[in-house]
Write an enzyme that holds these catalytic residues in place. Structure first.
Site, short mmCIF file in Angstrom:
data_model
loop_
_atom_site.label_atom_id
_atom_site.label_comp_id
_atom_site.label_asym_id
_atom_site.label_seq_id
_atom_site.Cartn_x
_atom_site.Cartn_y
_atom_site.Cartn_z
N ASP A 13 0.88 -1.22 -0.02
CA ASP A 13 0.02 -0.15 0.04
C ASP A 13 0.83 1.31 0.10
OD1 ASP A 13 -2.05 -1.65 -0.01
OD2 ASP A 13 -2.29 -1.63 2.38
N GLY A 15 1.54 2.90 -2.42
CA GLY A 15 0.96 3.98 -3.57
C GLY A 15 1.46 3.65 -4.76
N LYS A 16 1.69 2.44 -5.20
CA LYS A 16 2.26 1.79 -6.49
C LYS A 16 1.33 2.00 -7.53
CE LYS A 16 2.38 -2.50 -4.49
NZ LYS A 16 1.96 -2.11 -2.98
N ASN A 38 -5.48 -10.30 -3.67
CA ASN A 38 -5.01 -9.80 -2.48
C ASN A 38 -4.70 -8.20 -2.41
OD1 ASN A 38 -2.95 -10.54 -3.58
ND2 ASN A 38 -1.72 -11.17 -1.90
N ALA A 39 -3.99 -7.80 -3.51
CA ALA A 39 -3.60 -6.46 -4.07
C ALA A 39 -4.94 -5.79 -4.28
CB ALA A 39 -2.79 -6.44 -5.23
N GLY A 40 -4.67 -4.40 -3.68
CA GLY A 40 -5.56 -3.16 -3.91
C GLY A 40 -5.05 -1.79 -4.42
N HIS A 41 -4.81 -1.64 -5.71
CA HIS A 41 -3.92 -0.53 -6.17
C HIS A 41 -4.89 0.58 -6.53
CE1 HIS A 41 -0.46 -3.25 -7.24
NE2 HIS A 41 -0.90 -3.36 -6.05
N ARG A 143 2.68 -28.63 -6.84
CA ARG A 143 2.19 -29.20 -8.33
C ARG A 143 1.03 -29.68 -8.36
NH1 ARG A 143 7.51 -32.47 -7.57
NH2 ARG A 143 6.47 -32.49 -5.79
N GLN A 223 1.82 -5.89 -3.40
CA GLN A 223 2.33 -6.07 -1.84
C GLN A 223 3.97 -5.32 -1.78
OE1 GLN A 223 1.16 -9.41 -3.50
NE2 GLN A 223 -0.66 -8.45 -3.03
N ARG A 301 -10.15 -2.76 6.08
CA ARG A 301 -9.36 -2.65 7.25
C ARG A 301 -8.57 -1.52 7.67
NH1 ARG A 301 -6.34 -8.33 7.86
NH2 ARG A 301 -5.65 -7.68 5.64
P1 GDP Z 1 -0.70 0.26 -3.49
O1 GDP Z 1 -1.32 -0.66 -3.05
O2 GDP Z 1 0.70 0.20 -3.26
O3 GDP Z 1 -1.31 0.65 -4.99
O4 GDP Z 1 -1.45 1.47 -2.62
P2 GDP Z 1 -3.12 1.58 -2.24
O5 GDP Z 1 -3.68 2.05 -3.27
O6 GDP Z 1 -3.34 0.37 -1.52
O7 GDP Z 1 -2.89 2.76 -0.89
C1 GDP Z 1 -2.32 4.01 -1.23
C2 GDP Z 1 -3.34 5.12 -0.91
O8 GDP Z 1 -2.67 6.30 -0.84
C3 GDP Z 1 -4.39 4.97 -1.99
O9 GDP Z 1 -5.45 5.61 -1.32
C4 GDP Z 1 -3.95 6.33 -2.90
O10 GDP Z 1 -5.00 6.93 -3.46
C5 GDP Z 1 -3.27 7.34 -1.83
N1 GDP Z 1 -2.12 7.96 -2.16
C6 GDP Z 1 -1.00 7.71 -3.13
N2 GDP Z 1 0.02 8.51 -3.19
C7 GDP Z 1 -0.69 9.69 -2.44
C8 GDP Z 1 -0.28 10.97 -1.89
O11 GDP Z 1 0.92 11.38 -2.39
N3 GDP Z 1 -0.93 11.70 -1.20
C9 GDP Z 1 -2.16 11.05 -0.70
N4 GDP Z 1 -2.95 11.97 0.11
N5 GDP Z 1 -2.53 9.96 -0.99
C10 GDP Z 1 -1.96 9.40 -1.99
P1 IMO Z 2 -1.11 -4.02 -2.38
O1 IMO Z 2 -0.50 -4.53 -3.64
C1 IMO Z 2 -0.81 -4.60 1.84
C2 IMO Z 2 -1.00 -8.59 3.61
C3 IMO Z 2 -2.37 -8.99 4.47
C4 IMO Z 2 -1.63 -10.00 5.35
C5 IMO Z 2 -0.56 -10.79 4.46
C6 IMO Z 2 -0.96 -11.98 4.04
O2 IMO Z 2 -2.29 -3.27 -2.32
O3 IMO Z 2 0.16 -3.31 -1.62
P2 IMO Z 2 -2.58 -12.80 1.97
O4 IMO Z 2 -4.01 -12.46 1.65
O5 IMO Z 2 -1.58 -12.14 0.87
O6 IMO Z 2 -2.22 -14.23 2.25
O7 IMO Z 2 -2.14 -11.91 3.32
O8 IMO Z 2 -0.34 -9.86 3.50
N1 IMO Z 2 -1.19 -8.14 2.37
C7 IMO Z 2 -0.85 -6.62 1.99
N2 IMO Z 2 -0.91 -5.77 2.74
N3 IMO Z 2 -1.24 -4.48 0.66
C8 IMO Z 2 -1.36 -5.48 0.07
O9 IMO Z 2 -1.47 -5.46 -1.54
C9 IMO Z 2 -1.37 -6.94 0.76
N4 IMO Z 2 -1.55 -8.08 0.07
C10 IMO Z 2 -1.50 -8.87 1.15
O10 IMO Z 2 -2.95 -8.01 4.96
O11 IMO Z 2 -0.78 -9.25 6.34
MG MG Z 3 -3.01 -1.62 -1.84
#
Ligand code: GDP
Ligand code: IMO
Ligand code: MG
Length: 422
Positions: A13, A15-16, A38-41, A143, A223, A301
């Protein structure tokens, strides 16, 4: 731009998604190489918010090719839902998305097993996203997994699924959980297979053709470094290689075709799920949550929050070979009076300058902090390095120096335009 691996340098998380969206402007192809839904970008474009789970974040820019590589584990039903959701938002998904035929499938028994194992672990749980990621990669390593090419071969899929459901239902019964209906799973997954079949390709060949054409490829990590199955805070990790090497194995593109590694990190630290987080701090968590920030993009969460940990990011720089840093969420610290930055750990009387492998030892480590005066000025309108307050620049310079790579992107808001290139 050349071939670029982008990795998370913390616990996910970072900010990828936002940085991928920015860098995609210069790229031709964007590839996801590991992890699953599991990822949320998150990407914000013109006030609209998109959350990508399996589809590469590059999809939001027209005329870019997006690939879900062989290293990803794919829940076909979720992928269909995601594609449909994006299409409803006006995103064009047609001949610009390819799904590797050798990617492994996540099936409902993986999700059930994920959940049951967490329940059994009780207070020692990992805090997974319950998306079935661990059991799916487990089957792959054992496998015994099914792949995309099985899903789109109806007869073979039926035979293989029948056996898998029979075996996994015995395990689920032993957990005291409800067994799955073969028919229900089969019908919904076959429908998803039909929907997805036009996207399926030999993505290794496709990517090598792109390399030969001289296309610029962006590898979208999911992740973060400390969730890596080998280099993370095991067992509180995910089940794939989230570090730079995962981009090679998860795509079929060899290491010497890669030109640079960008490490994304927040100006502070967050983690969702269990496991050690040396700089965790309740005050900064309360502050960020009160601002409505730092809630998980996949599970909702609240994320655990803490100060920037340069011991961790230095280690991330080393194992990923990070050349350039993208620091996000700088604006999250705009109102802080005194900013702390972790420069070392102390385990009792012992000083530790790297992240110890033993999770118990890491849990005992106490951070040693350097302090920086806060800038206490909004930064979200800054568009150039010199627009940032001098105190912000000093903090970022120290953070980059301690991490050991050069700062190339500073992000001051979720929007595309809130990005400073250095
Ligand atoms: P990712 O999984 O690495 O792509 O990151 P997430 O999207 O899960 O979480 C990053 C959060 O930070 C998201 O809500 C983005 O919209 C937000 N974000 C990213 N860069 C910035 C920033 O520079 N400032 C602010 N306020 N939010 C940001
Ligand atoms: P992005 O790509 C943050 C965490 C879970 C847990 C551990 C194992 O958005 O950064 P899993 O479901 O993969 O078996 O969970 O890894 N986790 C993440 N935390 N960002 C993520 O993805 C994650 N994907 C898994 O919260 O601690
Ligand atoms: Mg994320």
């Amino acid at each position: 731009m050349a071939n670029t691996i982008l990795v998370g340098a913390q616990w996910g998380d970072e900010g990828k998604g936002k940085i991928i969206d920015v860098l995609t402007e210069q790229a031709d192809v964007v590839v996801r190489t590991q992890g699953g839904n599991n990822a949320g970008h998150t990407v914000h474009i013109k006030g609209r918010k998109y959350i990508l789970h399996l589809v590469p974040s590059g999809i939001l820019r027209p005329k870019k090719t997006c690939v879900i590589g062989n290293g990803v584990v794919v829940d076909p039903v979720s992928l269909v839902e995601e594609i449909e959701g994006l299409r409803k938002l006006g995103v064009r998904i047609k001949d610009n998305l390819f799904l590797s035929e050798t990617a492994h499938l996540v099936l409902p028994y993986h999700r059930e097993l994920d959940e049951q194992r967490e329940i059994l672990k009780g207070k020692h749980k990992i805090g997974t996203t319950k998306r079935g990621i661990g059991p799916a990669y487990g089957d792959k390593a054992a496998r015994t997994g099914l792949r995309v090419l099985d899903l789109i071969n109806p007869e073979r899929f039926k035979k293989q699924l029948e056996l898998k459901i029979r075996e996994n239902n015995e395990i689920l019964k032993a957990f005291g959980a409800r067994p799955l209906s073969f028919k229900q799973v089969h019908d919904s997954y076959r429908a998803a297979g039909n929907y997805l079949k036009d996207f399926v390709a030999n993505t290794v060949i496709l990517l090598h053709q792109a390399v030969r054409r001289g296309d610029d490829i962006l590898f979208e990590g999911a992740q973060g470094t400390f969730l890596d199955i080998d280099h993370g805070t095991y067992p509180f990790v995910t089940s794939s290689n989230t570090t730079a090497g995962g981009a090679c194995t998860g795509s079929g593109i060899p290491p010497h075709r890669m030109d640079r590694v960008v490490g994304v990190m927040k100006a502070y630290t967050t983690r969702v799920g269990e496991g050690p987080l040396p700089t965790e701090n309740a005050e900064i968590a309360d502050m960020l949550h009160a601002m409505g920030r730092e809630f998980g993009a996949t599970t909702g969460r609240p994320r655990r929050c803490g100060w920037f940990d340069a011991v961790a990011t230095r280690y991330a720089c080393m194992v990923n070979g990070i050349d350039e840093l993208a620091v996000t969420n700088i604006d999250g610290l705009d109102s802080v009076e005194t900013i702390k930055l972790c420069i070392g750990y102390r385990d009792g009387s012992r000083r530790c300058d790297y992240v110890p492998n033993d999770t118990e030892t890491l849990s005992r480590c106490r951070p040693v902090y350097a302090e920086f005066p806060g800038w206490r000025t909004p930064t979200h309108d800054a568009r150039k390095w010199k627009d940032l307050p001098a105190k912000t620049r000093s903090y970022l310079k120290a953070l980059a120096e301690l991490t050991g790579a050069s700062l190339s992107i500073a992000s001051v808001g979720p929007g595309r335009e809130q990005t400073i290139a250095l």
